[in-house]
Design a protein around this motif. Sequence first.
Motif, PDB file in Angstrom:
ATOM      1  N   MET A   1      82.772  58.697 -46.708  1.00 19.91           N
ATOM      2  CA  MET A   1      84.150  58.237 -46.563  1.00 19.91           C
ATOM      3  C   MET A   1      84.914  59.212 -45.675  1.00 19.91           C
ATOM      4  O   MET A   1      85.069  60.387 -46.011  1.00 19.91           O
ATOM      5  N   ARG A   2      85.374  58.721 -44.522  1.00 19.21           N
ATOM      6  CA  ARG A   2      86.113  59.554 -43.579  1.00 19.21           C
ATOM      7  C   ARG A   2      87.573  59.103 -43.571  1.00 19.21           C
ATOM      8  O   ARG A   2      87.873  57.939 -43.298  1.00 19.21           O
ATOM      9  N   ILE A   3      88.478  60.029 -43.852  1.00 23.44           N
ATOM     10  CA  ILE A   3      89.898  59.728 -43.981  1.00 23.44           C
ATOM     11  C   ILE A   3      90.670  60.391 -42.846  1.00 23.44           C
ATOM     12  O   ILE A   3      90.401  61.541 -42.488  1.00 23.44           O
ATOM     13  N   LEU A  20      91.729  65.439 -51.285  1.00 21.04           N
ATOM     14  CA  LEU A  20      90.917  64.297 -50.864  1.00 21.04           C
ATOM     15  C   LEU A  20      89.435  64.653 -50.834  1.00 21.04           C
ATOM     16  O   LEU A  20      88.584  63.859 -51.232  1.00 21.04           O
ATOM     17  N   LEU A  21      89.138  65.846 -50.369  1.00 20.41           N
ATOM     18  CA  LEU A  21      87.741  66.285 -50.330  1.00 20.41           C
ATOM     19  C   LEU A  21      87.191  66.428 -51.749  1.00 20.41           C
ATOM     20  O   LEU A  21      86.050  66.044 -52.029  1.00 20.41           O
ATOM     21  N   GLN A  22      87.997  66.955 -52.644  1.00 22.85           N
ATOM     22  CA  GLN A  22      87.563  67.070 -54.038  1.00 22.85           C
ATOM     23  C   GLN A  22      87.459  65.695 -54.693  1.00 22.85           C
ATOM     24  O   GLN A  22      86.654  65.491 -55.610  1.00 22.85           O
ATOM     25  N   GLY A  23      88.250  64.737 -54.199  1.00 23.04           N
ATOM     26  CA  GLY A  23      88.269  63.399 -54.789  1.00 23.04           C
ATOM     27  C   GLY A  23      87.209  62.460 -54.257  1.00 23.04           C
ATOM     28  O   GLY A  23      87.187  61.285 -54.635  1.00 23.04           O
ATOM     29  N   GLY A  24      86.348  62.939 -53.353  1.00 23.21           N
ATOM     30  CA  GLY A  24      85.236  62.112 -52.915  1.00 23.21           C
ATOM     31  C   GLY A  24      85.129  61.850 -51.431  1.00 23.21           C
ATOM     32  O   GLY A  24      84.142  61.267 -50.974  1.00 23.21           O
ATOM     33  N   ASN A  26      84.207  62.479 -47.667  1.00 24.47           N
ATOM     34  CA  ASN A  26      83.211  63.314 -46.996  1.00 24.47           C
ATOM     35  C   ASN A  26      83.839  64.154 -45.893  1.00 24.47           C
ATOM     36  O   ASN A  26      83.395  65.267 -45.619  1.00 24.47           O
ATOM     37  N   LEU A  27      84.873  63.595 -45.260  1.00 21.09           N
ATOM     38  CA  LEU A  27      85.509  64.268 -44.137  1.00 21.09           C
ATOM     39  C   LEU A  27      86.961  63.824 -44.077  1.00 21.09           C
ATOM     40  O   LEU A  27      87.270  62.634 -44.230  1.00 21.09           O
ATOM     41  N   TYR A  46      87.559  55.150 -39.159  1.00 23.40           N
ATOM     42  CA  TYR A  46      87.948  55.743 -40.446  1.00 23.40           C
ATOM     43  C   TYR A  46      87.820  54.727 -41.576  1.00 23.40           C
ATOM     44  O   TYR A  46      87.961  53.522 -41.373  1.00 23.40           O
ATOM     45  N   THR A  47      87.588  55.257 -42.762  1.00 20.92           N
ATOM     46  CA  THR A  47      87.561  54.424 -43.957  1.00 20.92           C
ATOM     47  C   THR A  47      88.973  54.018 -44.354  1.00 20.92           C
ATOM     48  O   THR A  47      89.205  52.904 -44.809  1.00 20.92           O
TER      49      THR A  47
END
Length: 222
Positions: A1-3, A20-24, A26-27, A46-47
């Motif tokens: 998942m790329r945000i 966001l990184l801690q919440g799942g 990937n980038l 982007y996701t």
Amino acid sequence: MRILLVEDDALLGDGLRAGLLQGGANLVDWASDAAAARLALTDHAYTAVLLDLGLPDRSGHSVLESMRARLDPTPVLVISAHDHLSERLKALDAGADDYLVKPFPLDELLARLRAVLRRSTGTVLPLLSYRDVAIETATRSVTREGTPVALSLHEYLTLQALMQRQGHTLTRHQLEDAVYGDHGTIESNTIAVYIHQLRRKLGDDLIVTVHGYGYRLGEATA
């Protein structure tokens, strides 16, 4: 998942990226103004996008309007300090998928993001594949032999259009419609450039050129 996180406040942006990184995720790419956000959206798929409206150069509305004008369906969650009903309605009518008023708990942001992603993928085929290349449409991620391959948004949309019509030849104009919709002036060799990049990244023999007509993925079907 790329945000893509679009936020000009350095302290808040740093905290949101970590959360966001801690919440799942990937980038997490972080843009601090509208110009950087629009460039990132051109270069990457982007996701989802987390979009602040109060940016230093232009309003976040301009980023959202630009995305929807070129038919970019990436889910957008607006994060803004503006709590006026008119602002919320304006953003939602312009194509935002949700609107969250600052300050907010991180857990609520993550829950709303998950809900937006669930809604956005409800009618999308989850996996497209050909040979050793696969697309996860829910996350817009591409792999070759199981290894992630980084594509720009336009490269991804070109590949997705060909994947969805395997065995059928698509003309340059059909691919342009898939990538850009009916908006903007497009150079005549733009699609050829994306095809060249896809072959470079995914294999020279992946996409067949049908001379005088267009491009095809897979054996021709009747």
